[in-house]
Scaffold this active site. Sequence first.
Site, PDB file in Angstrom:
ATOM      1  N   ILE A  64      -5.625   6.714   3.063  1.00 48.78           N
ATOM      2  CA  ILE A  64      -6.239   5.654   2.266  1.00 48.78           C
ATOM      3  C   ILE A  64      -6.792   6.259   0.987  1.00 48.78           C
ATOM      4  O   ILE A  64      -7.282   7.383   0.985  1.00 48.78           O
ATOM      5  CB  ILE A  64      -7.352   4.966   3.091  1.00 48.78           C
ATOM      6  CG1 ILE A  64      -6.704   4.086   4.162  1.00 48.78           C
ATOM      7  CG2 ILE A  64      -8.281   4.158   2.213  1.00 48.78           C
ATOM      8  CD1 ILE A  64      -7.679   3.417   5.085  1.00 48.78           C
ATOM      9  N   HIS A 123       0.842  -1.182   0.000  1.00 49.19           N
ATOM     10  CA  HIS A 123       0.000   0.000   0.000  1.00 49.19           C
ATOM     11  C   HIS A 123       0.878   1.232   0.000  1.00 49.19           C
ATOM     12  O   HIS A 123       1.787   1.354   0.803  1.00 49.19           O
ATOM     13  CB  HIS A 123      -0.924   0.000   1.224  1.00 49.19           C
ATOM     14  CG  HIS A 123      -1.983   1.042   1.131  1.00 49.19           C
ATOM     15  ND1 HIS A 123      -1.776   2.336   1.522  1.00 49.19           N
ATOM     16  CD2 HIS A 123      -3.231   0.996   0.643  1.00 49.19           C
ATOM     17  CE1 HIS A 123      -2.877   3.034   1.315  1.00 49.19           C
ATOM     18  NE2 HIS A 123      -3.776   2.253   0.780  1.00 49.19           N
ATOM     19  N   LEU A 156     -10.931  -3.430   1.330  1.00 52.74           N
ATOM     20  CA  LEU A 156      -9.833  -2.730   0.664  1.00 52.74           C
ATOM     21  C   LEU A 156      -8.952  -1.963   1.660  1.00 52.74           C
ATOM     22  O   LEU A 156      -9.449  -1.236   2.492  1.00 52.74           O
ATOM     23  CB  LEU A 156     -10.431  -1.748  -0.350  1.00 52.74           C
ATOM     24  CG  LEU A 156      -9.413  -0.942  -1.159  1.00 52.74           C
ATOM     25  CD1 LEU A 156      -8.633  -1.840  -2.086  1.00 52.74           C
ATOM     26  CD2 LEU A 156     -10.128   0.157  -1.919  1.00 52.74           C
ATOM     27  N   ASP A 157      -7.669  -2.116   1.519  1.00 52.83           N
ATOM     28  CA  ASP A 157      -6.701  -1.397   2.364  1.00 52.83           C
ATOM     29  C   ASP A 157      -6.787  -1.799   3.837  1.00 52.83           C
ATOM     30  O   ASP A 157      -6.248  -1.109   4.686  1.00 52.83           O
ATOM     31  CB  ASP A 157      -6.893   0.126   2.274  1.00 52.83           C
ATOM     32  CG  ASP A 157      -6.535   0.660   0.898  1.00 52.83           C
ATOM     33  OD1 ASP A 157      -5.871  -0.065   0.141  1.00 52.83           O
ATOM     34  OD2 ASP A 157      -6.903   1.786   0.599  1.00 52.83           O
ATOM     35  N   GLU A 158      -7.467  -2.890   4.146  1.00 57.88           N
ATOM     36  CA  GLU A 158      -7.662  -3.189   5.558  1.00 57.88           C
ATOM     37  C   GLU A 158      -7.202  -4.592   5.959  1.00 57.88           C
ATOM     38  O   GLU A 158      -7.532  -5.059   7.033  1.00 57.88           O
ATOM     39  CB  GLU A 158      -9.139  -3.013   5.935  1.00 57.88           C
ATOM     40  CG  GLU A 158      -9.593  -1.583   5.987  1.00 57.88           C
ATOM     41  CD  GLU A 158      -9.011  -0.803   7.150  1.00 57.88           C
ATOM     42  OE1 GLU A 158      -8.636  -1.411   8.170  1.00 57.88           O
ATOM     43  OE2 GLU A 158      -8.933   0.421   7.044  1.00 57.88           O
TER      44      GLU A 158
END
Lengths: 289, 289, 289, 289
Positions: free
Chosen positions: C206, C198, C233-235
């Site tokens: 984010i 990321h 997403l992103d987690e």
Amino acid sequence: MSDYKQTNEVRLLISCLDKPGIVSSVSTFLLEHQANIIQSDQYTTDPSGGMFFMRIEFDLYGQDQTFEQVRGAFEEIAQTFEMDWRMELASRQKKMAIFVSKEDHCLLELLWKWRAAELQVDIPLVISNHEDLRSEVEGYGIPFYHIPVTKATKAAAEQQAIDLIKKHQIDFIVLARYMQILSPTFVQAFPKQIINIHHSFLPAFIGANPYAKAFERGVKLIGATAHYVTDDLDEGPIIEQDVLRVNHRYTTEQLRVAGRQVERIALSRAVSWHNNDQIIVHGNKTVVF
Amino acid sequence: MSDYKQTNEVRLLISCLDKPGIVSSVSTFLLEHQANIIQSDQYTTDPSGGMFFMRIEFDLYGQDQTFEQVRGAFEEIAQTFEMDWRMELASRQKKMAIFVSKEDHCLLELLWKWRAAELQVDIPLVISNHEDLRSEVEGYGIPFYHIPVTKATKAAAEQQAIDLIKKHQIDFIVLARYMQILSPTFVQAFPKQIINIHHSFLPAFIGANPYAKAFERGVKLIGATAHYVTDDLDEGPIIEQDVLRVNHRYTTEQLRVAGRQVERIALSRAVSWHNNDQIIVHGNKTVVF
Amino acid sequence: MSDYKQTNEVRLLISCLDKPGIVSSVSTFLLEHQANIIQSDQYTTDPSGGMFFMRIEFDLYGQDQTFEQVRGAFEEIAQTFEMDWRMELASRQKKMAIFVSKEDHCLLELLWKWRAAELQVDIPLVISNHEDLRSEVEGYGIPFYHIPVTKATKAAAEQQAIDLIKKHQIDFIVLARYMQILSPTFVQAFPKQIINIHHSFLPAFIGANPYAKAFERGVKLIGATAHYVTDDLDEGPIIEQDVLRVNHRYTTEQLRVAGRQVERIALSRAVSWHNNDQIIVHGNKTVVF
Amino acid sequence: MSDYKQTNEVRLLISCLDKPGIVSSVSTFLLEHQANIIQSDQYTTDPSGGMFFMRIEFDLYGQDQTFEQVRGAFEEIAQTFEMDWRMELASRQKKMAIFVSKEDHCLLELLWKWRAAELQVDIPLVISNHEDLRSEVEGYGIPFYHIPVTKATKAAAEQQAIDLIKKHQIDFIVLARYMQILSPTFVQAFPKQIINIHHSFLPAFIGANPYAKAFERGVKLIGATAHYVTDDLDEGPIIEQDVLRVNHRYTTEQLRVAGRQVERIALSRAVSWHNNDQIIVHGNKTVVF
């Protein structure tokens, strides 16, 4: 952290030659003595016949035996594998003596962490070859002993310190910028029990005036090294090292300020690891679990 | 970045004894020559009579003169203050030669950054005492010269390298893990123009096999030092240093891997700063603006 | 590293509810199967009834059984303690697929480390939604598959990728700046087997344009986060994070360069740990041994 | 550092729209007023018409005028270029107020550095909404004011604090873990003069319980952010950020200990830079020279 944990958490540290069956014997022993393993870490230097190092944290949840009984019973396994080992009750606070001279930054870092309960240790005394830091130390309610050192009185002064350390049943000694070289007699009286902070990134800039040397050399990083003290000055097993970034604008004095900052950080980490029984010394190296 | 900037941005670097009026003279000169200061950085070692260092980035926005005219006109001020100085057009790409042996990590880091336009430089040639990296270099469209070096042929080999460097009008040389010691003749031919990456955190572990030494010593950090090459091996002005954290589990080989990582980082930063005219060398130290 | 080690080193990873006797059972099993423990690391979230996590590296030195036999025999212990577990032969190289778009820095970092044998893995294929990096990938002798993705073709494109991954018996997937959001169908097909980098220090910034946001916000550090991909997403579980220092002089473009540097470092560490079976995922967190 | 330097070193900070001739005018002014530039740093956001920022350190070596006269005379240049500027005598110690609640780590870091002369500032008072740290503060010989804050008394409490700050002619305020949100009235009374330490790596984990959130999220780094306070909570201009590495073994409590460590470091750097007039605030960003 519950009272339960406080009274029953045990740490076991083992060094020995690697042989089949060590982990099995140790863990089966712990199971039979109603111990629950919380955490363990094990490392072998060479899978085909090297050294075996292990640290285990376990809880004694059973009611049928004391810590002393378990420790006594472990002796049999230890002999079987010819272990160098120790078993420590986490709830027993170690006794730490601090040696200082005139500089206070490492001393105060330790006292802070102690008062903030970040460093769970007893500090029965601080010893110094100068009077300068007396009020600071006594302000924390800790006895301060001034033991001046001259060439002529060095042996007697060290004996006086040894007597105090033995009388207070000290577990380990921290040289928090203590500007005296300890004699082999002193060092050998407390093997692997004296932690020093070296004002440099070892093996660089050994000896006096490291910041003036660093300034002359135009370094871009300032480091510090926490290590166990051995007879070989500046050469004991390294526990922790750290650095701070500097640049051409730093004067020798500002390099010294950066050095104090990084000394505090490296020393307090090393002391904390030692206090938590996280370090095994082997030869001139440390295993930090 | 606009074309405007590309063609008109100029960097001026000055070293001289500190005297009243330098900044005023320089900035008034720039104003009179229709130059707009974008960025400037100045440092005096000692306010009561030390060295004066300055770096200025400016734009030539006027139409009435060329870069060469401005540079020519500056000579008068430079003489007044007995300056050691240079004025560089940012849009003129420097020519960089890379020397390698068998290890590719530093070479490839530079080639990557070059291709990604993170390092805006021309690379007219790579010189190596081994054939190993030919296809890699040629794959980037860069000529590769194999100049073997033996004790007997060393002088001739160096002369061959010097001829190539002069022929290609090279501005600076990067020793990207070039495992040959350059002769004083070679070094003196390119003063402050040769950047080396030292496989260690200087001044520690000078010499051969630093990772084996680091392993034996049980260090907790692995470092690297980028520096200018002088006759005094491993002792030229330090440009950049960095470290990576390691622990007892690292084998000598894994320390080497960590070393390669930190060498790439330290070297590419140093090359970038040199390429952007951010470094002034004074004595055995660098001022990095 | 000897051939012996190459062929017989095994890694065992275990997650289960903590109960008395796990370590004893496992280590006794290993002893009975002529396995020598090289390294082990164990961690319990809560000594009074939490999760138990363990990683053991051992050598099978006996001649009487194969890895498969030992693994088969372990099933009984695993069932007793209701373990989530796996046992891997270190000498079996995992198969890694890399997904890229147009940016090459993370891809090239992985390919380098692979070629330098710093990352011991097979790379049967690289998949991209763009043609840009074909020649680079094929230059390393690795097949490159261009699978364009549009809104309309997304499901079909993902199915094509899934077919390729299954056909090549891929062990894990690295998204090396792959600028497509994978569907839940795809993600669920490879649980805990997809690693993403990321472009930010999660949970900060984010979404899109993190460097423009970072520039606007005037941050002093630029970070990157390597994590497992989940539907959110992103987690997903964080594997590694790192930062680089920046300052007010950095343009958005220079923040992006710093970001690329730190992304390479964080991603290649995460991939290396995953490849060495050092990671246990539990809920939304990782245990990195 | 000599007395000479102590009494005559001056710092000049300038922000304005970039125009030709600023550096020339300023440096010629300094030359005419017998000032010797020690150090200067200048930065333009955009060479074709952006903001101009400059910091100059100079010595007044002449006998013919006072600092006040030079400062008065500079007004003309400042008006010409419509500068936002200030000129500070380095020898004039700034007056710093510290606000605390119950946590002492940031407070003590500042007091230490102050007593060690690493932070050359006056501390006329410490204000707290709790009594807890009174004896600690008074032990350093610094007056301690307990101003309790409840919802009902908040406005009156803030007024009481404002009165104390004005009475003591405070230059800047440090919120050293002061657990009260200041009202817009208070914040606007001291623009760019209030420094806060945020218990997190902004913009991540804004709000309460950041360490519990960090634990839940399984982060691998713990950060802290020092920033100027504006009306927009947690959103003022960032001065400094730093991080410490953590891992899965850290409990929420241990993350908190790491957080305290990094808060101390980030805050004391920010305070030191502010105190040395190294910071120019522009919009929501800082230029740290």
